[in-house]
Design a protein around this motif. Sequence first.
Motif, PDB file in Angstrom:
ATOM      1  N   PRO A   1      29.824  56.546  34.766  1.00  0.00           N
ATOM      2  CA  PRO A   1      30.242  56.018  36.075  1.00  0.00           C
ATOM      3  C   PRO A   1      30.444  54.501  36.084  1.00  0.00           C
ATOM      4  CG  PRO A   1      28.545  57.671  36.361  1.00  0.00           C
ATOM      5  CD  PRO A   1      28.656  57.441  34.879  1.00  0.00           C
ATOM      6  N   ASN A   2      29.534  53.756  35.463  1.00  0.00           N
ATOM      7  CA  ASN A   2      29.693  52.302  35.442  1.00  0.00           C
ATOM      8  C   ASN A   2      30.914  51.886  34.621  1.00  0.00           C
ATOM      9  OD1 ASN A   2      28.161  53.249  33.178  1.00  0.00           O
ATOM     10  ND2 ASN A   2      27.681  51.128  32.643  1.00  0.00           N
ATOM     11  N   GLU A   3      31.227  52.645  33.576  1.00  0.00           N
ATOM     12  CA  GLU A   3      32.386  52.341  32.749  1.00  0.00           C
ATOM     13  C   GLU A   3      33.691  52.652  33.482  1.00  0.00           C
ATOM     14  OE1 GLU A   3      30.220  53.100  28.397  1.00  0.00           O
ATOM     15  OE2 GLU A   3      31.548  54.649  29.253  1.00  0.00           O
ATOM     16  N   VAL A   4      33.665  53.665  34.326  1.00  0.00           N
ATOM     17  CA  VAL A   4      34.837  53.986  35.138  1.00  0.00           C
ATOM     18  C   VAL A   4      35.150  52.833  36.091  1.00  0.00           C
ATOM     19  CG1 VAL A   4      35.747  55.486  36.947  1.00  0.00           C
ATOM     20  CG2 VAL A   4      34.541  56.484  34.987  1.00  0.00           C
ATOM     21  N   THR A   5      34.122  52.280  36.729  1.00  0.00           N
ATOM     22  CA  THR A   5      34.318  51.155  37.647  1.00  0.00           C
ATOM     23  C   THR A   5      34.951  49.971  36.923  1.00  0.00           C
ATOM     24  OG1 THR A   5      32.394  51.829  38.963  1.00  0.00           O
ATOM     25  CG2 THR A   5      33.160  49.566  39.226  1.00  0.00           C
ATOM     26  N   TYR A   6      34.436  49.638  35.756  1.00  0.00           N
ATOM     27  CA  TYR A   6      34.976  48.537  34.958  1.00  0.00           C
ATOM     28  C   TYR A   6      36.423  48.834  34.557  1.00  0.00           C
ATOM     29  CZ  TYR A   6      35.547  45.206  31.113  1.00  0.00           C
ATOM     30  OH  TYR A   6      36.012  44.204  30.285  1.00  0.00           O
ATOM     31  N   SER A   7      36.660  50.046  34.065  1.00  0.00           N
ATOM     32  CA  SER A   7      37.983  50.441  33.601  1.00  0.00           C
ATOM     33  C   SER A   7      39.026  50.307  34.695  1.00  0.00           C
ATOM     34  CB  SER A   7      37.937  51.891  33.084  1.00  0.00           C
ATOM     35  OG  SER A   7      39.225  52.374  32.795  1.00  0.00           O
ATOM     36  N   GLU A   8      38.716  50.798  35.887  1.00  0.00           N
ATOM     37  CA  GLU A   8      39.680  50.762  36.988  1.00  0.00           C
ATOM     38  C   GLU A   8      39.909  49.340  37.496  1.00  0.00           C
ATOM     39  OE1 GLU A   8      38.098  53.479  39.824  1.00  0.00           O
ATOM     40  OE2 GLU A   8      38.823  55.261  38.764  1.00  0.00           O
ATOM     41  N   PHE A   9      38.822  48.545  37.562  1.00  0.00           N
ATOM     42  CA  PHE A   9      38.961  47.162  38.013  1.00  0.00           C
ATOM     43  C   PHE A   9      39.789  46.358  37.013  1.00  0.00           C
ATOM     44  CE2 PHE A   9      37.237  42.783  38.646  1.00  0.00           C
ATOM     45  CZ  PHE A   9      37.649  42.616  39.965  1.00  0.00           C
ATOM     46  N   LEU A  10      39.538  46.580  35.731  1.00  0.00           N
ATOM     47  CA  LEU A  10      40.286  45.910  34.666  1.00  0.00           C
ATOM     48  C   LEU A  10      41.774  46.228  34.786  1.00  0.00           C
ATOM     49  CD1 LEU A  10      39.716  44.299  31.914  1.00  0.00           C
ATOM     50  CD2 LEU A  10      39.990  46.527  30.822  1.00  0.00           C
ATOM     51  N   HIS A  11      42.069  47.511  35.017  1.00  0.00           N
ATOM     52  CA  HIS A  11      43.451  47.971  35.065  1.00  0.00           C
ATOM     53  C   HIS A  11      44.182  47.461  36.307  1.00  0.00           C
ATOM     54  CE1 HIS A  11      46.750  50.441  33.784  1.00  0.00           C
ATOM     55  NE2 HIS A  11      46.791  51.110  34.925  1.00  0.00           N
ATOM     56  N   SER A  12      43.442  47.099  37.348  1.00  0.00           N
ATOM     57  CA  SER A  12      44.058  46.632  38.596  1.00  0.00           C
ATOM     58  C   SER A  12      44.561  45.199  38.500  1.00  0.00           C
ATOM     59  CB  SER A  12      43.059  46.743  39.751  1.00  0.00           C
ATOM     60  OG  SER A  12      42.015  45.777  39.614  1.00  0.00           O
ATOM     61  N   LYS A  13      44.145  44.470  37.458  1.00  0.00           N
ATOM     62  CA  LYS A  13      44.538  43.080  37.283  1.00  0.00           C
ATOM     63  C   LYS A  13      45.663  42.966  36.255  1.00  0.00           C
ATOM     64  CE  LYS A  13      41.184  41.907  40.034  1.00  0.00           C
ATOM     65  NZ  LYS A  13      41.452  41.444  41.412  1.00  0.00           N
ATOM     66  N   GLU A  14      46.450  41.903  36.372  1.00  0.00           N
ATOM     67  CA  GLU A  14      47.539  41.687  35.427  1.00  0.00           C
ATOM     68  C   GLU A  14      47.046  40.964  34.177  1.00  0.00           C
ATOM     69  OE1 GLU A  14      50.707  39.602  37.253  1.00  0.00           O
ATOM     70  OE2 GLU A  14      51.196  41.191  38.674  1.00  0.00           O
ATOM     71  N   ASP A  15      47.670  41.290  33.043  1.00  0.00           N
ATOM     72  CA  ASP A  15      47.422  40.578  31.777  1.00  0.00           C
ATOM     73  C   ASP A  15      45.952  40.568  31.362  1.00  0.00           C
ATOM     74  OD1 ASP A  15      50.131  39.984  31.700  1.00  0.00           O
ATOM     75  OD2 ASP A  15      49.860  38.066  32.711  1.00  0.00           O
ATOM     76  N   THR A  16      45.285  41.711  31.496  1.00  0.00           N
ATOM     77  CA  THR A  16      43.903  41.801  31.031  1.00  0.00           C
ATOM     78  C   THR A  16      43.872  42.227  29.565  1.00  0.00           C
ATOM     79  OG1 THR A  16      43.789  44.044  31.923  1.00  0.00           O
ATOM     80  CG2 THR A  16      42.949  42.263  33.307  1.00  0.00           C
ATOM     81  N   LEU A  17      42.685  42.229  28.982  1.00  0.00           N
ATOM     82  CA  LEU A  17      42.514  42.532  27.558  1.00  0.00           C
ATOM     83  C   LEU A  17      41.679  43.789  27.350  1.00  0.00           C
ATOM     84  CD1 LEU A  17      41.623  38.960  26.204  1.00  0.00           C
ATOM     85  CD2 LEU A  17      43.870  40.044  26.256  1.00  0.00           C
ATOM     86  N   THR A  18      41.907  44.424  26.231  1.00  0.00           N
ATOM     87  CA  THR A  18      41.008  45.444  25.706  1.00  0.00           C
ATOM     88  C   THR A  18      40.102  44.769  24.691  1.00  0.00           C
ATOM     89  OG1 THR A  18      42.533  47.290  26.009  1.00  0.00           O
ATOM     90  CG2 THR A  18      40.892  47.521  24.275  1.00  0.00           C
ATOM     91  N   LEU A  19      38.792  44.925  24.824  1.00  0.00           N
ATOM     92  CA  LEU A  19      37.836  44.354  23.869  1.00  0.00           C
ATOM     93  C   LEU A  19      37.183  45.469  23.070  1.00  0.00           C
ATOM     94  CD1 LEU A  19      38.194  41.601  25.203  1.00  0.00           C
ATOM     95  CD2 LEU A  19      35.718  41.328  25.211  1.00  0.00           C
ATOM     96  N   GLY A  20      36.776  45.141  21.863  1.00  0.00           N
ATOM     97  CA  GLY A  20      36.069  46.115  21.040  1.00  0.00           C
ATOM     98  C   GLY A  20      35.319  45.433  19.917  1.00  0.00           C
TER      99      GLY A  20
END
Length: 480
Positions: free
Chosen positions: A337-356
């Motif tokens: 659930p906490n990862e879903v919140t982060y994922s959706e918020f990240l996707h709502s912004k422009e020019d964000t990054l994938t980290l790993g």
Amino acid sequence: MDNTGYELHEETPQTSRAQTERIKQECPVEKKSHWSMLNVFLICLLASTITTVLGVLIVSLVCANKTGFQPQSNNEGTAQKRDTDPQKTPRISPYKPQVDPKFQFLHHLTKSKRHEFPGGTIQWARFRKNAKEYQNEEEMEFGRSINSQRSKMMFGTLNIKSKGLRAPHWHFNANEHGYLLKGTVWIGVVDAGGNTVTTYNVTAGQVIFFPRNTLHWIKNVGAEDCMFLLFFTTHEELQTLDVDDTFFLTPEDIAARSLKPQGGVDFIRSFQKQAEDQAVNLPPNLAELVQKPSYEQSADNLVWRYFFDLKGSTEFRFPGGIIQWARYVQDGKNLKPNEVTYSEFLHSKEDTLTLGTLRIYSNGLRQPHFHFNANEMGYVISGCGKVGVIASPALTTDFTIGVGDVVFFPVGTQHYIKSTCDEDLFFILAFSTGNQLQTLDMDDYFHATADHILAQLFLKKQDEFKKIPRFKEDQAINLP
């Protein structure tokens, strides 16, 4: 007659024919000798002129070589003229340097300039408009590479001393993604309007995210220094404003009317601007200034927008290593659930990054691959290795890497990473996409291509390609 030459050819009664003939024979010799001397003089004069011109040209070319002159734009020429004191800054030629092409993909961050502040240090792997701000030509080559590729990426390390504070600030032109390498910090984020302030604690191995133009601060609340590895989504110069800078640049009466403090303008005037930049702040009398600090944690649903527990996320295991992700996943499949919140918020912004994080076991290989939809930038946390890059048939390079090195792989560029030390090679990686990362490995595209196509391409019998095995386990990171 005045013309003696004419007189010599005129016969007179007093002169015998024999004398006349003798004179005729002698006079032409004398005339020939006269014109030969004139010709010699003219030839010598011409030779001297040519020699002088050639000498001037040769001297000019030699001087131009020594001063590094090359054709350049008006702006670059102006910048070069201003660089009159080599003691102040390293001399960097304004034209494209002739350096090893590997530095388009490699930056030795540990050798870059340390920006010192009272509370810590910052180092950068980034593009600079002013060539004199690079430490050397290799660093400039990397900066120009990430800029010319329109990478939307840059990198920096932030070290904060115990009790030090990265002053509240925001970035005009970039989102910020950070990985806490060591230490314990308390973070604050102020939403638009100031109605919601999210504060939370972060420990080593966890990720933070600050959208562009979001005010935030970072406070080291541990007993040791903390170290952040930071990625920003711009290939231009990062534009940042700190709260103390904006305060002191605001007219006193405007600040007083806005804040309405007791004492009015007199209270505003009691603030004193420090001589040293307070970007990372740590006053020597901090104990006198702060008596009862509190480090509160906001509600989870607020914190999870800006925070991701990367070390506690799913491990994707391969024969030669492990990958963990802080990224957007469509429909939140297999996310907590906490990862879903982060994922959706990240996707709502422009020019964000994938980290790993990428861990390659000793002698393991992240096989050759490329990314369809993202540039890649990484920082070596531990271990050592070898990297190979194929950008084009004309631009192929390989190089060794170690702790503190930054690597950059433009979108579509095939690359591999091999661990060459006894210990694991460990990376923090960023990819310039807020969507799902799209990647193709070498073994996958060989298996996906028909054998008869490969046979025709490589001039090799079709049955030979049956020797390339298929494995049940993904070989993205493999061992021999």
